[in-house]
Motif scaffolding. Structure first.
Motif, mmCIF file in Angstrom:
data_model
loop_
_atom_site.group_PDB
_atom_site.id
_atom_site.type_symbol
_atom_site.label_atom_id
_atom_site.label_comp_id
_atom_site.label_asym_id
_atom_site.label_seq_id
_atom_site.Cartn_x
_atom_site.Cartn_y
_atom_site.Cartn_z
ATOM 1 N N LEU A 158 8.127 56.544 114.808
ATOM 2 C CA LEU A 158 8.794 57.259 113.727
ATOM 3 C C LEU A 158 9.696 56.324 112.931
ATOM 4 N N LEU A 159 10.410 55.444 113.608
ATOM 5 C CA LEU A 159 11.260 54.469 112.919
ATOM 6 C C LEU A 159 10.432 53.556 112.026
ATOM 7 N N CYS A 160 9.294 53.124 112.506
ATOM 8 C CA CYS A 160 8.430 52.259 111.701
ATOM 9 C C CYS A 160 7.898 52.996 110.479
ATOM 10 N N ALA A 161 7.550 54.281 110.644
ATOM 11 C CA ALA A 161 7.078 55.065 109.500
ATOM 12 C C ALA A 161 8.182 55.220 108.464
ATOM 13 N N TYR A 162 9.394 55.533 108.912
ATOM 14 C CA TYR A 162 10.521 55.632 107.994
ATOM 15 C C TYR A 162 10.749 54.302 107.274
ATOM 16 N N SER A 163 10.584 53.202 107.977
ATOM 17 C CA SER A 163 10.796 51.880 107.372
ATOM 18 C C SER A 163 9.784 51.614 106.267
ATOM 19 N N ALA A 164 8.532 51.985 106.490
ATOM 20 C CA ALA A 164 7.504 51.794 105.463
ATOM 21 C C ALA A 164 7.805 52.641 104.229
ATOM 22 N N ILE A 165 8.274 53.868 104.450
ATOM 23 C CA ILE A 165 8.645 54.723 103.318
ATOM 24 C C ILE A 165 9.800 54.091 102.545
ATOM 25 N N GLY A 166 10.815 53.635 103.269
ATOM 26 C CA GLY A 166 11.966 53.012 102.609
ATOM 27 C C GLY A 166 11.596 51.751 101.862
ATOM 28 N N LEU A 167 10.669 50.969 102.392
ATOM 29 C CA LEU A 167 10.222 49.751 101.710
ATOM 30 C C LEU A 167 9.578 50.079 100.370
ATOM 31 N N PHE A 168 8.735 51.110 100.336
ATOM 32 C CA PHE A 168 8.094 51.484 99.078
ATOM 33 C C PHE A 168 9.122 51.985 98.064
ATOM 34 N N MET A 169 10.072 52.799 98.526
ATOM 35 C CA MET A 169 11.076 53.315 97.606
ATOM 36 C C MET A 169 11.936 52.184 97.049
ATOM 37 N N SER A 170 12.102 51.150 97.811
ATOM 38 C CA SER A 170 12.868 49.998 97.335
ATOM 39 C C SER A 170 12.130 49.242 96.237
ATOM 40 N N CYS A 171 10.794 49.429 96.176
ATOM 41 C CA CYS A 171 9.992 48.782 95.123
ATOM 42 C C CYS A 171 10.110 49.498 93.784
ATOM 43 N N LEU A 172 10.603 50.747 93.806
ATOM 44 C CA LEU A 172 10.561 51.573 92.600
ATOM 45 C C LEU A 172 11.768 51.398 91.694
ATOM 46 N N PHE A 232 0.832 57.915 112.290
ATOM 47 C CA PHE A 232 1.913 56.970 111.979
ATOM 48 C C PHE A 232 1.350 55.684 111.392
ATOM 49 N N MET A 233 0.222 55.224 111.919
ATOM 50 C CA MET A 233 -0.416 54.036 111.354
ATOM 51 C C MET A 233 -0.853 54.287 109.909
ATOM 52 N N ALA A 234 -1.378 55.501 109.670
ATOM 53 C CA ALA A 234 -1.848 55.828 108.325
ATOM 54 C C ALA A 234 -0.684 55.915 107.338
ATOM 55 N N ILE A 235 0.446 56.488 107.761
ATOM 56 C CA ILE A 235 1.618 56.569 106.888
ATOM 57 C C ILE A 235 2.135 55.166 106.575
ATOM 58 N N ILE A 236 2.150 54.306 107.570
ATOM 59 C CA ILE A 236 2.575 52.916 107.337
ATOM 60 C C ILE A 236 1.612 52.231 106.377
ATOM 61 N N TYR A 237 0.326 52.425 106.598
ATOM 62 C CA TYR A 237 -0.689 51.842 105.709
ATOM 63 C C TYR A 237 -0.531 52.362 104.283
ATOM 64 N N LEU A 238 -0.279 53.666 104.163
ATOM 65 C CA LEU A 238 -0.144 54.273 102.834
ATOM 66 C C LEU A 238 1.004 53.648 102.055
ATOM 67 N N PHE A 239 2.180 53.603 102.648
ATOM 68 C CA PHE A 239 3.345 53.146 101.886
ATOM 69 C C PHE A 239 3.399 51.630 101.751
ATOM 70 N N LEU A 240 2.838 50.905 102.696
ATOM 71 C CA LEU A 240 2.754 49.453 102.508
ATOM 72 C C LEU A 240 1.732 49.126 101.421
ATOM 73 N N GLY A 241 0.622 49.864 101.418
ATOM 74 C CA GLY A 241 -0.372 49.653 100.368
ATOM 75 C C GLY A 241 0.182 49.971 98.994
ATOM 76 N N LEU A 242 0.904 51.093 98.878
ATOM 77 C CA LEU A 242 1.521 51.437 97.595
ATOM 78 C C LEU A 242 2.556 50.391 97.190
ATOM 79 N N SER A 243 3.274 49.839 98.162
ATOM 80 C CA SER A 243 4.271 48.805 97.862
ATOM 81 C C SER A 243 3.606 47.555 97.305
ATOM 82 N N ILE A 244 2.511 47.158 97.928
ATOM 83 C CA ILE A 244 1.798 45.951 97.463
ATOM 84 C C ILE A 244 1.323 46.126 96.033
#
Length: 766
Positions: A158-172, A232-244
């Motif tokens: 869950l922490l890793c998923a939250y981190s991926a979400i936060g990383l994408f929001m930081s890109c915006l 959780f892997m898919a959520i991480i993949y989703l937001f890391l992909g959107l960040s890239i």
């Protein structure tokens, strides 16, 4: 990979050279310490006060509503946004992002490196939780280590998923505060999205998959499923992909269609992964608990596997006007799917359907008085409109009656199970659980597999207790009340009545019940009963004080008698005729659930009972099942007037004070089988009033079930009991807990604060 590691190292250095990382770790440590030690101290106080600690201490410490892990989950989303808000926005606002653009470093290496740094920090937070998990291994006797390790895994994912979400929001955005707020909002949306469009079949599967709410539930309880881990892997993949692709969009001059296509590709592929991973036949499970608490019991698994490859159809009929409408409403599909998931784990082709209709709700009498002057259709229309439902979704009373007759089920929510052309009902109940448990589901499935179920026949014709009436002294709750979970009907038995005056006793029944006849048995009746017993038939006889002369002539052939008089029991709160005998060790062997219920205070409530006398010298082996406490209970020989002055022990009037037996089991070998007979000195312990009484710590529910299980040779109810928890004792005193509080809440955070302060001061000097 080296580049990713260098970026992660740089990001961690930046993170720990700021106060925020240290501050959050200290707050997290204090929060965990206060909650954990508060729970631990409460148990230590109870232990020292002499209270008997029941249940799993580990579940109480970590998984109860006030436990450590639920408290952490409620606040975890507050920590990560404060850490991730500057991951990219800091680079953007300071202009260093342009240096990264012009460097040979790839965008994905930037994103992966920064995410790796957050994974390491998340591991540190999980490590803080692990301090308390490891501590519990030495503070609780026989803890369930597997479940605890699973819980840590769930928190980390869950922490890793939250981190991926936060990383994408930081890109915006270039504003870190805005990035933090956006992260809060996105986590909130992902928690809420699972409730959207649940009445649309295709959309509800996608929105339910995207929902992050409750995703750690199974893992925290010790059950790892591939679909949860993949989520959780898919959520991480989703937001890391959107960040890239968001960072690339700032570097490249591409048509909007191409940029949108990239985002769409990531989103669609994530949903595809989620859909495929949720297919029941593709889901893998691992129950890490010691006693496999999150898996169907072996007996139920065996019954499920007996269904083979043929599909099992489960059609829920849901009445708009019924009390349990919410269980089958259009937005309840995924909740019901989760309820059936333990069974789908062992049988993938269970098909769930729901039929909506409206009709008279027999469980809600006089409904029309709340809607004066309106027809049933008008009432249904008003209720449907209030719930934003279209009447086209519902079958009319005439239409539903052509399909199925639900009047015997009171037109309430009920599930019809269909297998190879055979059907049976699976019901919900008017108790706190509502939903049928493993025992009820297994019993319903067994009805589809067997040609006949064990039948319990109740004798009539001598004013015996009636199984079709709801009066206080009758037996409908015990036998065939569909809304009562523990009724014989819902536990897998068939029940029927028989009159000795006009019918012969069938030879294929499981047991015959003679409950409190009020007129004497005729010679012909006695002969039929004698023949039934001589053939080895199982029997339950329940007598009552004041009617000994009716049953004693019949019981004489069994070597047992109802004693003259009435048992009375002194109590400051209860009537003297209410006796509460204790379960014996013999009773505990009748049924697995009684083994867990049998302890010093396990009792059965018996209003107006008499004692049994017997000599274990005949053909039967006789064992006592219930015995009284001689200190507070005695046998009163003369007439009992309960509403007079205090009842006193009067030996001069023949009163006897000793340990009396109020129920016995009798067995013998006959016709190559074991004959089983139960005799009790009370018939009210099975009556409607006693089974609906909640003011006593009585085991009437379980005891009654045990008797009929034993009489049917244990065929039903299906045994879905589980071994009791082993971690029922804490190993600490209150003083030791107070010492640990100093260590965990004061010393450890202080050391962490000192180390962080020294590091920051030295960094500032440099």
């Amino acid at each position: 990979m080296k580049t990713i590691l260098r970026i992660a190292k740089t990001e961690l250095r930046t993170l720990f050279y700021s106060p925020i990382a240290w501050f959050l770790m200290i707050v997290f440590l204090i929060q965990c310490g206060v909650i954990y030690l508060g729970m631990l101290e409460a148990m230590a106080r109870s232990k020292e006060a002499g209270a008997v600690l029941l249940g799993s201490m580990i579940e109480y410490l970590f998984l109860s509503n006030q436990g450590l892990l639920p408290a952490v989950l409620r606040n975890l989303y507050l920590y990560i946004p404060l850490l991730t808000m500057g991951l990219i926005s800091r680079e953007t606002s300071s202009g260093t992002i342009r240096l990264l653009y012009s460097s040979p470093i790839r965008v994905r290496e930037i994103v992966f490196g920064k995410f790796l740094a957050m994974m390491i920090y998340s591991l540190l937070l999980t490590g803080i939780l692990a301090i308390f998990v490891v501590s519990s291994l030495f503070q609780v006797k026989s803890p369930d280590t597997g479940m605890l390790m699973c819980s840590l895994l769930g928190i980390y994912l869950l922490l890793c998923a939250y981190s991926a979400i936060g990383l994408f929001m930081s890109c915006l955005t270039t504003y870190q505060v805005v990035a933090a707020v956006c992260t809060f909002v996105m986590i909130g949306l992902l928690s809420y999205v699972g409730t959207l469009w649940q009445d649309i079949a295709f959309v509800r599967s996608l929105t339910y998959f995207l929902s992050i709410s409750g995703r750690t539930g199974n893992i925290l309880l010790g059950l790892i499923t591939t679909k949860d881990v993949i989520y959780f892997m898919a959520i991480i993949y989703l937001f890391l992909g959107l960040s890239i692709y968001k960072i690339k969009a700032g570097m490249e001059s591409r048509p909007p269609v191409v940029k949108a296509g990239r985002y769409a590709l990531v989103i669609v592929s994530t949903l595809a992964i989620g859909y495929i991973s949720s297919i029941p036949s593709l889901v893998g499970y691992y129950d890490a608990t010691r006693a496999k608490q999150r898996t169907l019991t072996p007996n139920v698994q065996k019954i499920i596997k007996e269904l083979g490859d043929a599909p099992l159809e489960v059609t829920a009929y849901n009445n708009l006007l019924g009390r349990h409408w919410d269980l089958g409403s259009p937005d309840s599909y995924n909740r019901n799917l989760a309820r059936w998931e333990p069974y789908m784990r062992f049988k993938h082709n269970i098909e769930l359907k729901t039929v909506l209709y409206y009709d008279s709700a027999y469980e809600i009498p006089n409904m029309s008085r709340f809607y004066p002057g309106k027809t049933l259709a008008q009432i249904a229309k008003q209720i449907a409109d209030s719930r934003d439902l279209s009447m086209s979704q519902f079958k009319t009373p005439a239409e539903i009656r052509k399909i199925i007759d639900l009047k015997p089920e009171l037109n309430r929510y009920v599930m019809q199970l269909k297998y190879k052309g055979k059907t049976t009902f699976l019901r919900v109940f008017d108790d706190n659980k509502e939903w049928p448990g493993e025992t009820e589901v297994a019993a319903a499935i067994k009805r589809l597999l067997q040609t006949r179920m064990p039948k319990i026949v109740f004798l009539t014709g001598h004013l015996e207790r009636n199984i079709n009436k709801l009066g206080d002294r009758e037996y409908r709750v015990l036998t065939n009340l569909t809304t009562f979970r523990n009724s014989l009907l819902n536990q897998g038995f068939d029940v029927d009545t028989l009159s000795l005056d006009t019918q012969q006793i069938p030879g294929d029944i499981s047991a015959l019940v003679l409950a409190d006849p009020k007129v004497a048995l005729t010679a012909a009746d006695m002969e039929k009963l004698r023949q039934y017993i001589d053939k080895g038939g199982n029997l339950l006889v329940a007598g009552e004080p004041g009617k000994q002369e009716i049953l004693n002539p019949f019981l004489r052939q069994l070597g047992i008698q109802l004693m003259d008089g009435t048992l009375v029991q002194t109590s400051k709160d209860l009537q003297p005729e209410l006796v509460t005998p204790y379960l014996t060790a013999n009773a505990a062997t009748l049924y697995p659930a009684l083994t867990h219920a049998h302890h010093d205070s396990a009792m059965v409530s018996m209003p107006r009972a008499t004692a049994l006398s017997y000599a274990d010298t005949g053909a039967f082996t006789i064992k006592p099942l219930l015995t009284t406490n001689m200190r507070i209970c005695w046998l009163k020989k003369d007439k009992l007037v309960a509403d007079s002055a205090d009842i006193v022990f009067s030996p001069d009037r023949g009163d006897e004070r000793k340990t009396f037996v109020t129920a016995v089991s009798m067995t013998r070998k006959i016709n190559n089988k074991e004959q089983r007979i139960i005799v009790t000195g009370d018939a009210d312990f099975m009556a409607n009033a006693e089974l609906q009484r909640f003011n006593l710590n009585a085991a009437n529910f379980v005891f009654n079930t045990a008797l009929f299980s034993w009489l049917s040779n244990g065929e039903f109810p299906i045994d879905s009991s589980r071994p009791g928890p082993e971690d029922t004792t804490i190993l600490l005193s209150k003083a030791q807990v107070k010492f640990l509080r100093i260590i965990y809440v004061w010393v450890s955070p202080g050391l962490l604060l000192a180390f962080g302060a020294i590091l920051l001061i030295r960094r500032k000097r440099k």
